[in-house]
Design an enzyme around this catalytic site. Structure first.
Site, PDB file in Angstrom:
ATOM      1  N   GLY A  33       0.831  -1.208   0.000  1.00  0.00           N
ATOM      2  CA  GLY A  33       0.000   0.000   0.000  1.00  0.00           C
ATOM      3  C   GLY A  33       0.864   1.256   0.000  1.00  0.00           C
ATOM      4  O   GLY A  33       0.661   2.181  -0.797  1.00  0.00           O
ATOM      5  N   HIS A  34       1.863   1.278   0.898  1.00  0.00           N
ATOM      6  CA  HIS A  34       2.779   2.430   0.925  1.00  0.00           C
ATOM      7  C   HIS A  34       3.551   2.529  -0.391  1.00  0.00           C
ATOM      8  O   HIS A  34       3.794   3.616  -0.907  1.00  0.00           O
ATOM      9  CB  HIS A  34       3.809   2.274   2.052  1.00  0.00           C
ATOM     10  CG  HIS A  34       3.220   2.210   3.422  1.00  0.00           C
ATOM     11  ND1 HIS A  34       3.167   1.050   4.155  1.00  0.00           N
ATOM     12  CD2 HIS A  34       2.661   3.171   4.201  1.00  0.00           C
ATOM     13  CE1 HIS A  34       2.616   1.293   5.329  1.00  0.00           C
ATOM     14  NE2 HIS A  34       2.284   2.568   5.390  1.00  0.00           N
ATOM     15  N   SER A 183      -0.513  -2.190   8.187  1.00  0.00           N
ATOM     16  CA  SER A 183       0.584  -2.673   9.039  1.00  0.00           C
ATOM     17  C   SER A 183       0.028  -3.492  10.195  1.00  0.00           C
ATOM     18  O   SER A 183       0.683  -4.395  10.706  1.00  0.00           O
ATOM     19  CB  SER A 183       1.391  -1.492   9.575  1.00  0.00           C
ATOM     20  OG  SER A 183       1.797  -0.687   8.486  1.00  0.00           O
TER      21      SER A 183
END
Ligand code: PAF
Length: 284
Positions: A33-34, A183
């Site tokens: 995602g990051h 996370s």
């Protein structure tokens, strides 16, 4: 790639850096995602900066600040592989020195959902993002739609305070079974992980009802809630809300041309997962 730990040095380097400069604020423990944010930031900008800072002020007293996943060396490797130019990784005392006492208090956009469930959370997010914006003065900053209300809070702050940053929102990245990357997924037991796709399934149930023409928010919420309640490992549902996608104001009826968002926070055992889907289509 340079790793910088002080605000003064980060400001100086950003001031000299080739423009445009894109900033990807993160709390580390990076996942795909990051990386979708850093990839876009790399494409759009001459300089790509990322921050890694587990921001204490956005965690409540009984939340997971001390146990939040940290993977600094691996994060640096991933950011280097993405072609990051500058990584800002300050310690908490650098961001909040002794005597720090000025806060950004978001308004109505932060009242419901995560704001109600996590008092003070968005005050911490808005304050640290404002600081990151003033330290780095980015042309663009990148955030994931997974934290839909966070994006709305940041957009509103950016507009209200004339910060002048182009806020770019990137789509939620999901596992093949639909679970939104986070996370905090690392906290799930194998059993909880197997059950976790129920969160997105619940939102999809509401979305498919909406696609078939349902415009009553209560009925959309009920469809999502019913799906969540079918899963025995869901220990609590903090909320299922249908809101205006920009202002986060609760909606009773979805209207043509007014994008809505259905969002939920549900607990699998002790792990709290959030997710959302935007309902936007310019017809009936
Ligand atoms: O989404 C996050 O990781 C954090 O809330 C952010 C935007 C980096 C602020 O600490």
């Amino acid at each position: 790639m340079q790793v910088i730990t002080t605000c003064a040095e980060m400001t100086a380097l950003c001031r000299e850096a080739p423009r445009p400069l894109g900033l990807v604020p993160t709390m580390g423990a990076l996942h795909e995602g990051h990386l979708s944010l850093t990839r876009q930031a790399r494409t759009d900008n001459s300089t790509m900066a990322a921050s890694i800072f587990v921001n204490p002020s956005q965690f409540g007293p009984n939340e997971d600040f001390t146990t939040y996943p940290r993977a600094f060396e691996r994060d640096l490797e991933l950011l280097a592989a993405q072609g990051t130019d500058l990584v800002f990784a300050p310690l908490p005392d650098e961001v909040y020195p002794d005597g720090f006492d000025t806060w950004i208090e978001p308004g109505a956009v932060a009242e419901g959902m995560e704001g109600a469930a996590r008092p003070g959370h968005f005050r911490g997010v808005a304050t640290v993002v404002a600081k990151l914006f003033t330290i780095t003065r980015p042309d663009r900053a990148y955030f994931g739609q997974k934290d839909g209300q966070q994006v709305a809070v940041i957009r509103k702050m950016n507009a209200d305070l004339n910060l002048g940053v182009a806020v770019v929102t990137m789509p939620t990245i999901r596992e093949p079974d639909g679970l939104a990357l986070s996370s905090r997924n690392a906290y799930l037991t194998a059993e909880e992980r197997a059950a976790a796709p129920v969160v997105y399934r619940a939102l999809q149930a509401a979305e498919s009802l909406w696609r078939s023409g349902e415009r009553n928010a209560n009925r959309l919420q009920a469809a999502a809630l019913a799906e969540l309640q079918r899963e025995p490992l869901v220990s609590a549902v903090d909320y299922v809300s249908v809101v205006d996608a920009a202002t986060m104001a609760p909606l009773n009826v979805l209207e043509v041309g007014r994008p809505a968002m259905i969002a939920t926070a549900a607990r699998l055992g002790s792990v709290r997962l959030i997710d959302n889907v935007v309902l936007a289509r310019v017809n009936t």
